[in-house]
Design an enzyme around this catalytic site. Structure first.
Site, mmCIF file in Angstrom:
data_model
loop_
_atom_site.group_PDB
_atom_site.id
_atom_site.type_symbol
_atom_site.label_atom_id
_atom_site.label_comp_id
_atom_site.label_asym_id
_atom_site.label_seq_id
_atom_site.Cartn_x
_atom_site.Cartn_y
_atom_site.Cartn_z
ATOM 1 N N CYS A 141 -2.917 -10.984 -4.673
ATOM 2 C CA CYS A 141 -1.907 -10.569 -3.709
ATOM 3 C C CYS A 141 -1.143 -11.801 -3.238
ATOM 4 O O CYS A 141 -1.758 -12.825 -2.933
ATOM 5 C CB CYS A 141 -2.594 -9.895 -2.527
ATOM 6 S SG CYS A 141 -1.450 -9.302 -1.276
ATOM 7 N N HIS A 158 -0.246 -1.548 0.974
ATOM 8 C CA HIS A 158 0.414 -2.434 1.951
ATOM 9 C C HIS A 158 1.174 -1.617 2.998
ATOM 10 O O HIS A 158 1.189 -1.973 4.171
ATOM 11 C CB HIS A 158 1.397 -3.383 1.260
ATOM 12 C CG HIS A 158 0.759 -4.621 0.701
ATOM 13 N ND1 HIS A 158 0.102 -5.547 1.485
ATOM 14 C CD2 HIS A 158 0.685 -5.097 -0.568
ATOM 15 C CE1 HIS A 158 -0.348 -6.535 0.720
ATOM 16 N NE2 HIS A 158 -0.013 -6.285 -0.527
ATOM 17 N N HIS A 194 -1.670 -0.644 -5.238
ATOM 18 C CA HIS A 194 -1.807 -1.872 -4.446
ATOM 19 C C HIS A 194 -0.653 -2.000 -3.436
ATOM 20 O O HIS A 194 -0.886 -2.262 -2.248
ATOM 21 C CB HIS A 194 -1.846 -3.090 -5.383
ATOM 22 C CG HIS A 194 -1.934 -4.410 -4.668
ATOM 23 N ND1 HIS A 194 -3.070 -5.193 -4.685
ATOM 24 C CD2 HIS A 194 -1.036 -5.074 -3.903
ATOM 25 C CE1 HIS A 194 -2.846 -6.280 -3.943
ATOM 26 N NE2 HIS A 194 -1.619 -6.242 -3.462
ATOM 27 N N GLU A 195 0.566 -1.784 -3.910
ATOM 28 C CA GLU A 195 1.733 -1.929 -3.019
ATOM 29 C C GLU A 195 1.764 -0.810 -1.979
ATOM 30 O O GLU A 195 2.095 -1.039 -0.821
ATOM 31 C CB GLU A 195 3.040 -1.953 -3.821
ATOM 32 C CG GLU A 195 3.163 -3.118 -4.801
ATOM 33 C CD GLU A 195 2.872 -4.467 -4.181
ATOM 34 O OE1 GLU A 195 3.181 -4.682 -3.002
ATOM 35 O OE2 GLU A 195 2.302 -5.327 -4.881
HETATM 36 ZN ZN LIG Z 1 -0.501 -7.456 -2.133
#
Ligand SMILES: [Zn+2]
EC number: 3.5.1.88
Length: 196
Positions: free
Chosen positions: A105, A151, A147-148
């Site tokens: 990340c 966030h 993953h995004e």
């Molecule tokens: Zn990340």
């Protein structure tokens, strides 16, 4: 314009991001700056909270994954063309048996951990023209989306590892949040006092 990437430890990374509409001020400019920032740091994805903006927006360009020689020609071709803006994304469902992939990340430099996620994700989102899209992604494309997306939910991959592994990287995480690291892109560290 390249923006500083917010480092691990900043509360903006833990916040659930807010949806936006067409009238969000200077959205085009923000998206363009996010591309610049992501490419400059050699990332494949970047979420708005990572540049300090707590809105439901992320960008992905999975082309670097196409270099992986373990992939089939059609997978490579697909990843090469995978460049997308996701606005107000909502995961509809995730299916399949979880698989491990070593994730990193841009907010957590030089930490990589095997993270288990399902291989297929169906997501509804708006594209850059605010047209609603519903798509299913698999494999590495799904992985970056998950993953995004996390966030925008205020979740970092370090929350998905065992407490033993977490203890092993704890020192590194502390160094990151206090800015005691070397990184070759611009970052903003939560516990560094700003001089003027
Ligand atoms: Zn990340």
């Amino acid at each position: 314009m390249i923006l500083p990437i917010v480092a691990y430890g900043d509360p903006v990374l833990k916040k659930k991001a807010k949806p936006i509409d067409k009238d969000y001020p200077k959205l085009e400019e923000l998206i363009s700056n996010m591309w610049d920032t992501m490419y400059n740091a050699y990332g494949v994805g970047l979420a708005a909270p990572q540049v300090g903006v707590p809105i439901r927006l992320f960008v992905i360009d999975a082309a670097p994954f196409a270099e992986d020689d373990d992939l089939s020609a059609s997978e490579k071709e697909y990843l090469k063309g995978f460049k997308k803006v996701f606005i107000n994304a909502q995961i509809i469902e995730e299916t399949g048996d979880e698989w491990a992939f070593s994730e990193g990340c841009l907010s957590i430099p030089d930490v990589r951990e095997d993270i288990f996620r399902k291989p297929e994700v169906t997501i509804e989102y708006q594209d850059q023209n605010f047209e609603t899209q519903k798509e299913t992604f698999t494999g590495l494309a799904a992985r970056v989306v998950q993953h995004e997306y996390d966030h925008t939910e205020g979740i970092l991959f370090t929350e998905k590892i065992s407490s033993l592994k977490k203890r092993l990287i704890n020192g590194r995480l502390k160094k990151i949040s206090s800015g005691k690291i070397k990184v070759d892109y611009k970052m903003r560290f939560p516990s560094v006092k700003k001089g003027r």
